[in-house]
Structures are given as structure tokens and as C-alpha cells.
Write a protein that holds these residues in place. Structure first.
Motif, PDB file in Angstrom:
ATOM      1  N   TYR A 124       8.329   6.095   2.236  1.00  0.00           N
ATOM      2  CA  TYR A 124       7.787   7.371   1.776  1.00  0.00           C
ATOM      3  C   TYR A 124       6.317   7.228   1.380  1.00  0.00           C
ATOM      4  N   GLY A 125       5.991   6.182   0.629  1.00  0.00           N
ATOM      5  CA  GLY A 125       4.620   5.986   0.195  1.00  0.00           C
ATOM      6  C   GLY A 125       3.666   5.793   1.353  1.00  0.00           C
ATOM      7  N   THR A 126       4.095   5.037   2.367  1.00  0.00           N
ATOM      8  CA  THR A 126       3.271   4.815   3.554  1.00  0.00           C
ATOM      9  C   THR A 126       3.023   6.126   4.293  1.00  0.00           C
ATOM     10  N   ALA A 184       8.347   8.502  12.065  1.00  0.00           N
ATOM     11  CA  ALA A 184       9.133   8.330  10.847  1.00  0.00           C
ATOM     12  C   ALA A 184      10.190   9.415  10.718  1.00  0.00           C
ATOM     13  N   VAL A 185      11.316   9.038  10.133  1.00  0.00           N
ATOM     14  CA  VAL A 185      12.425   9.957   9.864  1.00  0.00           C
ATOM     15  C   VAL A 185      12.840   9.783   8.410  1.00  0.00           C
ATOM     16  N   PHE A 186      13.120  10.905   7.725  1.00  0.00           N
ATOM     17  CA  PHE A 186      13.460  10.875   6.308  1.00  0.00           C
ATOM     18  C   PHE A 186      14.693  11.733   6.034  1.00  0.00           C
ATOM     19  N   GLY A 331      19.251   7.773  -4.947  1.00  0.00           N
ATOM     20  CA  GLY A 331      18.846   9.154  -4.697  1.00  0.00           C
ATOM     21  C   GLY A 331      19.960  10.140  -4.337  1.00  0.00           C
ATOM     22  N   TRP A 332      20.752   9.952  -3.284  1.00  0.00           N
ATOM     23  CA  TRP A 332      20.487   9.139  -2.110  1.00  0.00           C
ATOM     24  C   TRP A 332      19.166   9.551  -1.446  1.00  0.00           C
ATOM     25  N   SER A 333      18.433   8.570  -0.970  1.00  0.00           N
ATOM     26  CA  SER A 333      17.177   8.810  -0.281  1.00  0.00           C
ATOM     27  C   SER A 333      17.023   7.761   0.804  1.00  0.00           C
ATOM     28  N   TRP A 334      16.497   8.181   1.962  1.00  0.00           N
ATOM     29  CA  TRP A 334      16.328   7.219   3.046  1.00  0.00           C
ATOM     30  C   TRP A 334      15.128   7.578   3.911  1.00  0.00           C
ATOM     31  N   GLY A 335      14.578   6.563   4.564  1.00  0.00           N
ATOM     32  CA  GLY A 335      13.444   6.765   5.454  1.00  0.00           C
ATOM     33  C   GLY A 335      13.251   5.559   6.338  1.00  0.00           C
ATOM     34  N   CYS A 336      12.702   5.788   7.518  1.00  0.00           N
ATOM     35  CA  CYS A 336      12.486   4.705   8.480  1.00  0.00           C
ATOM     36  C   CYS A 336      11.241   5.021   9.296  1.00  0.00           C
ATOM     37  N   ILE A 337      10.471   4.006   9.609  1.00  0.00           N
ATOM     38  CA  ILE A 337       9.248   4.189  10.376  1.00  0.00           C
ATOM     39  C   ILE A 337       9.170   3.133  11.473  1.00  0.00           C
TER      40      ILE A 337
END
Length: 364
Positions: A124-126, A184-186, A331-337
Motif C-alpha cells: 500500500y505504501g509503495t 497492483a491489486v488490493f 484488517g483483513w487487508s491485502w495487496g500485491c504488486i
């Protein structure tokens, strides 16, 4: 949500960890040797780094950032954006990122903010920093991720004590019009928020006493509610449900196959979970980094930490690598780049000394 990130590259990474190690293997009052062996076999964690009480997550990130700026030969005045990703802020206010701006010598024109995210925080930060670079006249950004997760643990909690360690990392991003697009997907599902949580400490359940002193029973409850609650079974179920699809969707957005990826680095939760993900996503072992033996689960810092610890020589051949970097959890929280990565300087790991000057509200 899907995002295409244009014209931003990772210029470098730096990690900082405390020199102090703690291993559950060395706590026979809590675990027998047989139990310790089983924990290591499933988690892949042998020891963790524990930060001294007089230092904070921000200090590890500052140590990493100062070193990275020197290695890149970046003038701090050339950095336009600072994102601090942490769930362990120094103060209730102001934002730690503001104090970091002053300590690091960034210009007063820099945009600096805190992001309260855990396991998915690096991705997320990126993304946030990259989009800010694309939407402004900025050219350089620092993404600092760090947590002192060990401080959330009950000292005799057999379920969490072996798992979590402390670390801080710095990632340098730079605007480059010639750099290939990243993808990226979140996702978010707040229904899972209860499964990894520290209930007390915020405004909903404050630790600040009311006008009347608390009873002994209330203090005991507050002590417990101020520590980490972790539902391991729910975490495992969530991970197997969400993360394989996350990987699939990110590859589809990037219009590539798993075979096109040179290296996959996911949030270092535990070995058992990561191995399940690797097999389900059909990623070869040599393209999949698992590295938590000496650090444990370090929350938002875990992906860059693994890269800095294990992949320094991997980037020394001066060839761009296509990497997949993913985070999932609280969170649930997820992300991928998916991004092409060729750091200007190889990722490195340093130890922060005990006499490191801490970030201070009065001294910045």
C-alpha cells in the motif's frame, strides 16, 4: 481494486533490525524441546529481534533511511515524499512522518504522512507514494515501514510469543519516464478485523483513565486487551481463500504468467502458510523467498526485510528482475504488486545500535 503504476522505479532498499535476539527455544518454562521443534517446523521461526524499550519503530526506519540516502548519494533535500507505514506511532499526535521529515533533513516542501496498516502496508505504501509522484512535480520518495510487534505480546502467551519480531525498512522510489509499468491489486474485508487485533489503546477503549481510578479487575482486563489477540485458524482460512486469487488477479492484470516472474516475496507470516500458497500458486521453490528464521513475523517490514537479508547478491548482476511483492493479514487487508526491479544499490541489512539517538518531539 486494480492499479497501473507508471514511471516509478524502486531505486534501493535498506533494512534495520536490533542486535538483540530472543528464541522461544531458550524459554523452557514455556516450551519443552519437543514443543519448540514442532513450532520451528511449522512456522520456520527460530528467533526474533527485539528492540530495546527506549527506541521505537520510527528509529529503526530512520536508521535505515539515513543509510539508504548515503548509499544512494541522495541529498535529503531532493526527497519530495515520505510515507511512514506503521501501527506503532511514537505519539498519539503529531504524525511520526512529520518528525521524520525534520530528523532526516527533508525539505519543508515535502509531503509526509502516516499510514496505519500492518501486513499489507509495504505494498500500500509503495502504491500511495508512486501515485503521489505521478500526480505531482515530485521525483523522489521514501517509503518507511516498521513495527515493534513484540511489544503487543503477553509475556506468557504461547500462541504469539514465538512469532513476532521488530524491524524497520526504507524503500527509495524514483520517477523515471522510461521505467516499465507496474501492476497492483488490493482488497479489504473488515469483517476479519477481530481476528488480529489489539483492542485497547485507541479512542474506543482508551488506556487513559477516566476521572476515577480503575479497579484491580478493570486494570487486569485492560492489561490483556492492550496485547495482541490472534486467531491463527481464521488467519490460515483467510489466507488460503484470498491470497491465491490475489496472485492470480495480479498476474492477469500484468498480462503475464507465473513462469515470467523471477522472484516472489510475500509477507513473511509463517512457513506453513507460505508453503501452502506457493504450492497452490504453482510457483517453483527457487523463485519463492521464505526468510523468517532469524526475524519472525515483522508486519509491514517483512517483505523488504527478506529482500535485504537474502537477495542482496541477487541484484548485483545489474539485470532487471520481474518481482511479485505481496502482503496480507491484519484488517483483513491485502495487496500485491508486480514490478521490474533493479535497485541502484543492492538491498542491505544493518543492526541499529542501542545508543542510537531516538526520534524526539523536543529535539527535531
Amino acid at each position: 481494486m486494480e492499479a497501473v503504476i507508471k514511471s516509478v522505479k524502486i531505486a534501493g532498499m535498506q533494512a534495520a533490525v536490533p542486535p538483540h535476539r530472543h528464541s522461544y527455544v531458550e524459554t523452557p518454562e514455556l516450551f519443552t524441546q519437543e514443543e519448540a521443534d514442532k513450532i520451528y517446523g511449522s512456522t520456520g521461526i527460530h528467533s526474533r529481534r527485539i528492540l530495546p524499550k527506549h527506541l521505537c519503530a520510527s528509529d529503526m526506519c530512520i536508521a535505515a533511511a539515513e543509510t539508504l540516502l548515503q548509499r544512494l548519494e541522495w541529498d535529503p533535500a531532493s526527497v519530495d515524499i515520505l510515507i511512514y507505514v506503521s501501527q506503532d506511532s511514537d505519539y498519539a499526535l503529531p504524525a511520526s512522518a512529520c518528525l521524520m521529515q525534520s530528523r532526516l533533513g527533508l525539505p519543508s516542501s515535502a509531503a509526509c504522512l502516516d499510514v496505519s496498516l500492518g501486513c499489507s502496508g509495504f505494498v500500500y505504501g509503495t502504491w500511495i507514494a508512486s501515485q503521489l509522484l505521478n500526480g505531482s512535480n515530485g521525483t523522489r520518495a521514501l517509503v518507511l515501514c516498521g513495527d515493534t510487534s513484540s511489544r503487543h505480546l503477553l509475556p506468557n502467551d504461547r500462541g504469539t510469543l514465538p512469532l513476532f519480531g521488530d524491524a524497520g525498512v526504507a524503500t527509495a522510489l524514483e520517477f523515471d519516464e522510461s521505467w516499465p509499468d507496474s501492476y497492483a491489486v488490493f482488497g479489504t474485508d473488515g469483517k476479519g478485523g477481530q481476528h488480529i487485533a489489539v483492542k485497547a489503546g485507541g479512542r474506543r477503549h482508551p488506556t487513559i483513565p477516566d476521572s476515577a481510578p480503575r479497579s484491580g479487575e478493570e486494570e487486569a482486563k485492560l492489561f490483556k486487551d492492550s496485547r495482541l489477540h490472534l486467531n491463527g485458524a481464521a488467519v490460515f482460512s483467510f489466507t488460503l481463500k484470498v491470497v491465491p486469487k490475489l496472485i492470480k488477479d495480479t498476474l492477469a492484470l500484468a498480462d503475464i504468467h507465473a513462469d515470467d516472474i523471477d522472484m516472489v516475496v510475500m509477507h513473511q507470516a509463517n512457513k506453513f502458510i507460505l508453503e501452502h500458497l506457493r504450492k497452490k500458486a504453482k510457483i517453483p521453490e527457487h523463485k519463492y523467498l521464505i526468510d523468517m528464521q532469524d526475524f519472525g513475523n515483522t508486519s509491514s517490514a517483512s517483505v523488504p526485510l527478506a529482500i535485504c537479508h537474502k537477495l542482496s547478491s541477487y541484484f548485483e548482476d545489474n539485470e532487471s528482475k520481474k518481482v511479485m511483492l505481496g502482503g496480507f493479514g491484519v484488517g483483513w487487508s491485502w495487496g500485491c504488486i508486480v514490478t521490474d526491479m533493479l535497485p541502484s544499490v543492492a538491498p542491505e541489512l544493518i543492526e541499529i545500535p542501542d545508543d542510537f539517538e531516538p526520534l524526539s518531539l523536543e529535539q527535531v
